[in-house]
Enzyme design. Sequence first.
Site, PDB file in Angstrom:
ATOM      1  N   CYS A  98       2.574   4.735  -2.880  1.00 38.09           N
ATOM      2  CA  CYS A  98       3.375   3.553  -2.561  1.00 38.09           C
ATOM      3  C   CYS A  98       4.372   4.034  -1.526  1.00 38.09           C
ATOM      4  CB  CYS A  98       4.098   2.982  -3.777  1.00 38.09           C
ATOM      5  SG  CYS A  98       5.277   1.707  -3.274  1.00 38.09           S
ATOM      6  N   CYS A 101       8.105   2.366  -2.324  1.00 41.33           N
ATOM      7  CA  CYS A 101       8.918   2.690  -3.504  1.00 41.33           C
ATOM      8  C   CYS A 101       8.059   3.467  -4.495  1.00 41.33           C
ATOM      9  CB  CYS A 101       9.537   1.434  -4.111  1.00 41.33           C
ATOM     10  SG  CYS A 101       8.415   0.029  -4.293  1.00 41.33           S
ATOM     11  N   SER A 102       7.656   2.854  -5.588  1.00 38.24           N
ATOM     12  CA  SER A 102       6.910   3.612  -6.596  1.00 38.24           C
ATOM     13  C   SER A 102       5.921   2.719  -7.334  1.00 38.24           C
ATOM     14  CB  SER A 102       7.883   4.252  -7.588  1.00 38.24           C
ATOM     15  OG  SER A 102       8.678   3.240  -8.178  1.00 38.24           O
ATOM     16  N   CYS A 103       5.329   1.753  -6.633  1.00 38.16           N
ATOM     17  CA  CYS A 103       4.379   0.846  -7.279  1.00 38.16           C
ATOM     18  C   CYS A 103       3.204   1.652  -7.839  1.00 38.16           C
ATOM     19  CB  CYS A 103       3.881  -0.197  -6.281  1.00 38.16           C
ATOM     20  SG  CYS A 103       5.228  -1.238  -5.683  1.00 38.16           S
TER      21      CYS A 103
HETATM   22 CO   LIG Z   1       6.420   0.388  -4.691  1.00 39.66          CO
END
Ligand SMILES: [Co+2]
Length: 192
Positions: A98, A101-103
């Site tokens: 991602c 961010c941190s999907c």
């Molecule tokens: Co994300």
Amino acid sequence: MSLLETDGERLFEAVSALLAERGIATPSEIATRRAATDAASPGQGARMVARAWTDASFRARMLADGTAAAEEIGIPMRGLPPLGVLENTAETHHLVVCTLCSCYPRAVLGYPPFWFKSAGYRARAVRDPRGLLAEWGTHLASGVKVRVVDSTADYRWMVLPMRPAGTDGWDAARLAGLLREGDMIGVTVPGV
Ligand SMILES: [Co+2]
């Protein structure tokens, strides 16, 4: 009040009661979502992969629609972004990142590991995927194409790795035991 109750548990009860009172979510909906969150771990993704390795028709359904395949084996997906499944082959290796961010496909892999959220991983997965893979000990043959896929808030991805050699005759439970979370993101490949 039980002696085991914590502040977090009391907060959970209070918010649940308010959500029910205002008709936003029923206690059973809240319980279902809580159980799904507690069960979310790389073990769920490993079950999917092992099933795909041992059941060709499940494999086809999983590649066509990851969400439906997860639900088919009892992984709750309601209310979550769609899950796509990327098939690694002898020609193409997929790596999931991602960039924003941190999907992460939490229902099937649990919480994202710290490195997945790091700026270093997010940048290098795009700029130098082979260098990043080498640091993980993942050395691909020079002819293998690396495809980097961005997980987003709207669509989450997991990797279906290649079944390792030397696992003929293994059942799904034994195969699932081989898989680590990185194998389903593409930083590592499973081996015996
Ligand atoms: Co994300």
